[in-house]
Design an enzyme around this catalytic site. Structure first.
Site, short mmCIF file in Angstrom:
data_model
loop_
_atom_site.label_atom_id
_atom_site.label_comp_id
_atom_site.label_asym_id
_atom_site.label_seq_id
_atom_site.Cartn_x
_atom_site.Cartn_y
_atom_site.Cartn_z
N ASP A 11 16.81 2.30 -1.93
CA ASP A 11 16.45 2.37 -0.53
C ASP A 11 17.29 2.82 0.62
OD1 ASP A 11 14.32 -0.55 0.43
OD2 ASP A 11 16.62 1.10 2.09
N THR A 23 0.88 -0.74 0.21
CA THR A 23 -0.13 0.07 -0.24
C THR A 23 0.42 1.00 -0.04
OG1 THR A 23 -0.17 -0.15 2.10
CG2 THR A 23 -1.68 -1.02 1.54
C1 PRP Z 1 12.33 4.51 3.62
C2 PRP Z 1 12.17 6.17 3.74
C3 PRP Z 1 11.44 6.91 4.77
C4 PRP Z 1 10.11 6.34 4.01
C5 PRP Z 1 10.21 7.25 2.55
O1 PRP Z 1 11.52 4.09 4.68
O2 PRP Z 1 13.75 6.19 4.33
O3 PRP Z 1 11.12 6.60 5.73
O4 PRP Z 1 10.57 5.09 2.82
O5 PRP Z 1 8.95 6.96 1.97
P1 PRP Z 1 7.97 8.00 1.51
O6 PRP Z 1 7.86 8.87 1.93
O7 PRP Z 1 6.82 7.51 0.41
O8 PRP Z 1 6.75 7.33 2.87
P2 PRP Z 1 11.08 2.28 4.57
O9 PRP Z 1 9.63 2.10 5.34
O10 PRP Z 1 11.69 1.94 3.61
O11 PRP Z 1 11.42 1.91 6.61
P3 PRP Z 1 13.56 1.92 7.08
O12 PRP Z 1 13.81 3.87 7.06
O13 PRP Z 1 12.97 0.95 8.12
O14 PRP Z 1 14.14 1.04 5.20
N1 URA Z 2 12.38 5.09 0.02
C1 URA Z 2 14.01 4.97 -0.26
O1 URA Z 2 14.61 4.23 0.80
N2 URA Z 2 14.29 5.14 -1.24
C2 URA Z 2 13.14 5.67 -1.81
O2 URA Z 2 13.58 6.06 -2.98
C3 URA Z 2 11.96 5.91 -1.96
C4 URA Z 2 11.54 5.55 -0.76
#
Ligand code: PRP
Ligand code: URA
Length: 209
Positions: free
Chosen positions: A200, A108
């Site tokens: 990521d 989602t």
């Molecule tokens: C990533 C990033 C942000 C989020 C951004 O975290 O560090 O927190 O995605 O995406 P959004 O603007 O669409 O919400 P992730 O959910 O991958 O978690 P992590 O930091 O634990 O890897």
């Molecule tokens: N979270 C990440 O870490 N990278 C992206 O490009 C988008 C969301």
């Protein structure tokens, strides 16, 4: 009305290029994120209030300025936000650090909150909320909701790379939160990744891919 600040300082842009590079390994990636966070913290603290004090130099007594002691809080969005904390603390070591744990549901893309721990005096502090990525904006919006629900009144959001979609969503949801970014990229892809982005952020910081 939100202000969006893009830090186009040459040192930030130079380091960001190596952060983006797929050939940059975990150790160097982490060091570069730390360095860029320090450079961004220098800019973001530009408006900190000062007060005058007396100082005795080897030459004479003088009036000079020091920080007025505004209470600050840094809040990384877990996990990837952690990579920016030490870089900011280099410049403002007296800041307290809170944590908000969120992850994006891969289907989602909606943020799921799993952890919140903030300084006890939330309503008295100015907060810098940090996360390397602002993609759909869902995580940042939810983290600001979480801070405000607990009494935070003055919040700045700082990230390395933002997508236009995320900037729009965050500024519409929270017009009182100023946004500080190192780069505004082109768009999101179909999986919600920023293009060109850096991949990521959490996986690259912690070597979990
Ligand atoms: C990533 C990033 C942000 C989020 C951004 O975290 O560090 O927190 O995605 O995406 P959004 O603007 O669409 O919400 P992730 O959910 O991958 O978690 P992590 O930091 O634990 O890897
Ligand atoms: N979270 C990440 O870490 N990278 C992206 O490009 C988008 C969301």
């Amino acid at each position: 009305m939100t202000k969006v600040h893009v830090f186009d300082h040459p040192l930030i842009q130079h380091k960001l290029t190596y952060i983006r590079d797929i050939n940059t390994g975990t150790k160097e990636f982490r060091e570069l994120v730390d360095e860029v966070a320090t450079l961004m913290a220098y800019e973001i603290t530009r408006d900190l209030p000062l007060k005058e004090v007396e100082v005795e130099t080897p030459v004479c007594k003088a009036t000079s300025k020091i920080l007025a002691g505004k209470k600050l809080g840094i809040v990384p969005i877990l996990r990837a936000g952690i990579g920016m904390v030490d870089g900011i603390l280099n410049l403002i070591p007296a800041a307290k650090v809170g944590h908000i744990g969120l992850y994006r549901d891969p289907e989602t893309l909606l943020p799921i909150e799993y952890y919140v721990k903030l300084p006890s005096d939330v309503s008295e502090r100015d907060f810098i909320l940090v996360d390397p990525m602002l993609a759909t904006g869902g995580s940042a919006i939810e983290a600001v909701n979480s801070l405000k629900k607990r009494g935070a009144k003055n919040i700045k959001f700082m990230c390395l790379i933002a997508a236009p979609e995320g900037v729009k969503a965050l500024t519409e949801a929270h017009p009182d939160v100023d946004v500080y970014i190192a780069a505004l990229d082109e768009k999101l892809d179909e999986k919600g990744y920023i293009v060109p982005g850096l991949g990521d952020a959490g996986d690259r910081l912690f070597g979990t891919k």
